[in-house]
Design an enzyme around this catalytic site. Structure first.
Site, PDB file in Angstrom:
ATOM      1  N   HIS A 102       0.856  -1.191   0.000  1.00 20.78           N
ATOM      2  CA  HIS A 102       0.000   0.000   0.000  1.00 20.78           C
ATOM      3  C   HIS A 102       0.886   1.233   0.000  1.00 20.78           C
ATOM      4  O   HIS A 102       1.808   1.344   0.817  1.00 20.78           O
ATOM      5  CB  HIS A 102      -0.895   0.002   1.237  1.00 20.78           C
ATOM      6  CG  HIS A 102      -1.549   1.323   1.512  1.00 20.78           C
ATOM      7  ND1 HIS A 102      -2.227   2.043   0.554  1.00 20.78           N
ATOM      8  CD2 HIS A 102      -1.607   2.063   2.657  1.00 20.78           C
ATOM      9  CE1 HIS A 102      -2.686   3.166   1.091  1.00 20.78           C
ATOM     10  NE2 HIS A 102      -2.323   3.202   2.367  1.00 20.78           N
ATOM     11  N   HIS A 104       1.189   5.769  -1.003  1.00 18.33           N
ATOM     12  CA  HIS A 104       0.544   7.057  -1.238  1.00 18.33           C
ATOM     13  C   HIS A 104       1.161   7.712  -2.470  1.00 18.33           C
ATOM     14  O   HIS A 104       1.400   8.919  -2.492  1.00 18.33           O
ATOM     15  CB  HIS A 104       0.698   7.961  -0.017  1.00 18.33           C
ATOM     16  CG  HIS A 104      -0.033   7.482   1.191  1.00 18.33           C
ATOM     17  ND1 HIS A 104       0.056   8.107   2.417  1.00 18.33           N
ATOM     18  CD2 HIS A 104      -0.878   6.434   1.383  1.00 18.33           C
ATOM     19  CE1 HIS A 104      -0.694   7.467   3.309  1.00 18.33           C
ATOM     20  NE2 HIS A 104      -1.266   6.441   2.696  1.00 18.33           N
ATOM     21  N   TYR A 123      -1.905  -1.161 -22.303  1.00 15.51           N
ATOM     22  CA  TYR A 123      -2.289  -2.577 -22.193  1.00 15.51           C
ATOM     23  C   TYR A 123      -1.832  -3.236 -20.895  1.00 15.51           C
ATOM     24  O   TYR A 123      -2.337  -4.306 -20.513  1.00 15.51           O
ATOM     25  CB  TYR A 123      -1.757  -3.371 -23.392  1.00 15.51           C
ATOM     26  CG  TYR A 123      -0.246  -3.490 -23.474  1.00 15.51           C
ATOM     27  CD1 TYR A 123       0.447  -4.420 -22.715  1.00 15.51           C
ATOM     28  CD2 TYR A 123       0.482  -2.686 -24.344  1.00 15.51           C
ATOM     29  CE1 TYR A 123       1.817  -4.545 -22.789  1.00 15.51           C
ATOM     30  CE2 TYR A 123       1.853  -2.803 -24.439  1.00 15.51           C
ATOM     31  CZ  TYR A 123       2.525  -3.731 -23.657  1.00 15.51           C
ATOM     32  OH  TYR A 123       3.884  -3.847 -23.739  1.00 15.51           O
ATOM     33  N   HIS A 164      -6.434   8.850  -1.385  1.00 15.58           N
ATOM     34  CA  HIS A 164      -5.621   8.116  -0.412  1.00 15.58           C
ATOM     35  C   HIS A 164      -4.375   7.496  -1.049  1.00 15.58           C
ATOM     36  O   HIS A 164      -3.265   7.833  -0.659  1.00 15.58           O
ATOM     37  CB  HIS A 164      -6.490   7.033   0.252  1.00 15.58           C
ATOM     38  CG  HIS A 164      -5.844   6.320   1.381  1.00 15.58           C
ATOM     39  ND1 HIS A 164      -6.564   5.716   2.396  1.00 15.58           N
ATOM     40  CD2 HIS A 164      -4.547   6.073   1.668  1.00 15.58           C
ATOM     41  CE1 HIS A 164      -5.735   5.156   3.256  1.00 15.58           C
ATOM     42  NE2 HIS A 164      -4.494   5.353   2.834  1.00 15.58           N
TER      43      HIS A 164
END
Length: 223
Positions: A102, A104, A123, A164
């Site tokens: 994860h 930012h 693609y 986020h």
């Protein structure tokens, strides 16, 4: 826990820290933002190693390993797991993810404020399962955000979080990181293309994305 399991956790933690530091080095996160997790098999139940909250990645050592069970119970380490633990565990419980990243990332976060789905401008969207969806905004670290993300990840291995950042997962830390980097690059590409006055970017059709997906299945395999 067996000696072999201890060794596996030690190796996985080292790889996790290296991946987390790479997100900083590549400009995908700033400070202690973002987080990484990796799932390690164990006889008494798999352990999900996660980055701790509020600790700069360059300060992490082998003694700082943080691990939880899939039910969220912490079984390893003294540091507090990332605040985004609900999101990581939701992915590990419901997909075949081994690793989750994860970030930012700037361009991807910018795109998350503009559209409900990243337009299929390249693609390589096929490498994430198709056009990347934007999960509706919810406060970080909440079950609501985790639920929103799971819906956006249906048949996908990556998604944007509204206002986020990004979330991707893969069969390894390397694959999860590469998908994050690819997602950020596609977002940067789309923002650059749409910024040219008087021009609208051409986009790929659904059949073209599916065709690319079929071809990518064999990418990197050698006889």
């Amino acid at each position: 826990m067996t000696e072999q399991e201890h060794e596996a956790i030690s190796r996985a933690w080292s790889d996790l820290v290296a991946t987390a530091r790479r997100t900083v080095a590549d400009g995908l996160v700033v400070g202690t933002s973002g987080n990484v997790s990796v799932r390690v098999p164990a006889a008494d139940g798999d352990i999900v190693l996660v980055t701790p909250t509020g600790v700069h990645y360059d300060r992490l050592t082998a003694a700082d390993a943080v691990g939880v069970r899939l039910d969220g119970v912490q079984v390893l380490g003294e540091l507090t797991p990332t605040s985004e633990l609900p999101m990581h565990l939701a992915i590990h419980r419901t997909t075949d993810a081994v690793a989750v990243v994860h970030t930012h990332a700037v361009h991807a976060t910018a795109v998350s404020t503009l559209v409900d789905e990243l337009p299929p401008i390249h693609y390589m969207a096929a490498a994430l399962g198709g056009p990347v969806r934007v999960a509706p905004y919810a406060l970080y670290g909440t079950d609501e955000l985790a639920a929103n993300l799971l819906r956006a990840l249906e048949d996908r291995s990556g998604a944007l979080l509204r206002n986020h950042g990004t979330v991707t997962y893969g069969a390894s830390l390397g694959q999860a990181f590469d998908r994050t980097a690819q997602l950020e690059w596609m977002c940067r590409l789309w923002l650059a293309a749409r910024s040219v006055p008087g021009h609208t970017p051409t986009l790929l059709s659904e059949p073209q994305v599916r065709e690319a997906a079929e071809k990518l299945r064999g990418y990197g395999r050698h006889r």
